[in-house]
Design an enzyme around this catalytic site. Sequence first.
Site, PDB file in Angstrom:
ATOM      1  N   ARG A 182      64.408  39.806  81.244  1.00 62.42           N
ATOM      2  CA  ARG A 182      64.707  39.277  79.910  1.00 62.42           C
ATOM      3  C   ARG A 182      63.448  38.609  79.383  1.00 62.42           C
ATOM      4  O   ARG A 182      62.453  38.484  80.079  1.00 62.42           O
ATOM      5  CB  ARG A 182      65.943  38.358  79.893  1.00 62.42           C
ATOM      6  CG  ARG A 182      66.270  37.567  81.088  1.00 62.42           C
ATOM      7  CD  ARG A 182      65.271  36.509  81.461  1.00 62.42           C
ATOM      8  NE  ARG A 182      64.938  35.660  80.327  1.00 62.42           N
ATOM      9  CZ  ARG A 182      63.844  34.941  80.208  1.00 62.42           C
ATOM     10  NH1 ARG A 182      62.916  34.960  81.166  1.00 62.42           N
ATOM     11  NH2 ARG A 182      63.615  34.186  79.175  1.00 62.42           N
ATOM     12  N   ASP A 220      61.667  35.823  69.558  1.00 61.87           N
ATOM     13  CA  ASP A 220      62.169  37.187  69.793  1.00 61.87           C
ATOM     14  C   ASP A 220      61.903  38.097  68.606  1.00 61.87           C
ATOM     15  O   ASP A 220      61.822  39.314  68.755  1.00 61.87           O
ATOM     16  CB  ASP A 220      63.660  37.149  70.120  1.00 61.87           C
ATOM     17  CG  ASP A 220      63.844  36.631  71.529  1.00 61.87           C
ATOM     18  OD1 ASP A 220      63.782  35.401  71.707  1.00 61.87           O
ATOM     19  OD2 ASP A 220      63.971  37.454  72.452  1.00 61.87           O
ATOM     20  N   LYS A 228      65.776  31.849  71.229  1.00 63.61           N
ATOM     21  CA  LYS A 228      66.953  31.473  72.014  1.00 63.61           C
ATOM     22  C   LYS A 228      67.811  30.428  71.291  1.00 63.61           C
ATOM     23  O   LYS A 228      67.271  29.472  70.737  1.00 63.61           O
ATOM     24  CB  LYS A 228      66.479  30.954  73.381  1.00 63.61           C
ATOM     25  CG  LYS A 228      67.558  30.478  74.330  1.00 63.61           C
ATOM     26  CD  LYS A 228      68.678  31.480  74.542  1.00 63.61           C
ATOM     27  CE  LYS A 228      68.206  32.843  75.013  1.00 63.61           C
ATOM     28  NZ  LYS A 228      69.272  33.884  74.883  1.00 63.61           N
TER      29      LYS A 228
HETATM   30  O1  MRU Z   1      67.970  35.917  76.159  1.00 61.17           O
HETATM   31  P1  MRU Z   1      66.577  35.844  76.686  1.00 61.17           P
HETATM   32  O2  MRU Z   1      66.440  35.085  77.954  1.00 61.17           O
HETATM   33  O3  MRU Z   1      65.929  37.211  76.731  1.00 61.17           O
HETATM   34  O4  MRU Z   1      65.809  35.014  75.564  1.00 61.17           O
HETATM   35  C1  MRU Z   1      64.452  34.742  75.735  1.00 61.17           C
HETATM   36  C2  MRU Z   1      63.885  33.947  74.631  1.00 61.17           C
HETATM   37  O5  MRU Z   1      64.546  33.587  73.684  1.00 61.17           O
HETATM   38  C3  MRU Z   1      62.412  33.668  74.682  1.00 61.17           C
HETATM   39  O6  MRU Z   1      62.128  32.445  74.095  1.00 61.17           O
HETATM   40  C4  MRU Z   1      61.663  34.776  73.922  1.00 61.17           C
HETATM   41  O7  MRU Z   1      62.094  36.030  74.322  1.00 61.17           O
HETATM   42  C5  MRU Z   1      60.207  34.678  74.112  1.00 61.17           C
HETATM   43  S1  MRU Z   1      59.730  35.157  75.755  1.00 61.17           S
HETATM   44  C6  MRU Z   1      58.072  35.048  75.934  1.00 61.17           C
END
Ligand code: MRU
Length: 356
Positions: free
Chosen positions: A54, A243, A254
């Site tokens: 993830r 993201d 997140k």
């Molecule tokens: O749901 P996840 O764990 O994939 O979410 C991850 C995040 O929100 C991170 O902050 C984002 O992907 C940046 S990772 C360098």
Amino acid sequence: MRDTERDSAVIKAVEWKNGRVRMLDQTLLPHEEVFLELTDYRDIAGAIVGMKVRGAPAIGIAAAYGLVLGAHEIETDSKEELLAGLKTISDALAATRPTAVNLFWALDRMNRVAKAGDSADGIRASLIEEALALETETEQAERSLSRHGAELIEDGFTVLTHCNTGALAAGGYGTALGIIRMAWEQGKKIHVYTDETRPLLQGARLTAWELHKSGIPFTLITDSMAGHFMARGEIDALIVGADRIALNGDTANKIGTYSLAVLAKETGVPFYVAAPTSTVDPSLASGGEIPIEERDPEEVTHIQGIPMAPEGTEAANPAFDVTPHRYISAIITEMGVMREPYSESLAGLSAGLQEA
Ligand code: MRU
């Protein structure tokens, strides 16, 4: 002090090894370090959905390798048949998680290379080359943005971060956590506050694991404690990942990021977003257009499979929220530190992104 004098352990969330995809199963951390060896693109898709891998950049890399595996599964010498099969596989990988744009960016890049190939074997060879290049470039971008971002972190700073944005989430170095790591490797005395990041506890399980492994001093807090520490003047800066970033700077990250950004503005703490330019979506004018993933409500009613709420409790589970650009002090990319007006500072980047 040179960058490398405090060089922390190299962690590869996902990599290509001996014709297989080697992936650290993040659902088992911090208690077990189990590496999966995957040879079927369906397992890559399953690992993305199941959060074994993830984090926006890491998802992109995993999907790129998924397409490489898929190309080897399709038994044909015909370029047309291979491209048709790859389209199905690419669609399956694209359907795993909707918010992190790096997934679609990586698949687009791989599909462009496939289409340019002149034979089935030629396509298979160029896909693996492209996936390896994508992984290398992603890590290089993380190191560059981390150098830019580390300039904003002063010696003695206490920095709050959210979710996990370290090597586990990325190409091998990290984004927001990469900046923290770079500042620390440069010899700055820093302290990190990491929040738990409910519901899936990426902060408590993964960021704490990475910080512990690197020897960077940190304190774990629950998500709801952040405002308390900010109001008391104990946090000098907040750094989070992203993201998907729209062209006006609105940023999906997140769930919980928006609340932190509002608290940061209220308490006068700088709020930084760190991401490679592959996280900027040049097709979106503003954050309202970013698709937000809804995940299984059981992730909220349960913690690590153990029920926390009465049976039958209804729960909502948006995995991301959008922080309006007015709360963001700067967006740190490998091309430098972007500031308001983002519609102008990101526009220069987006011209390059659209050409790519
Ligand atoms: O749901 P996840 O764990 O994939 O979410 C991850 C995040 O929100 C991170 O902050 C984002 O992907 C940046 S990772 C360098």
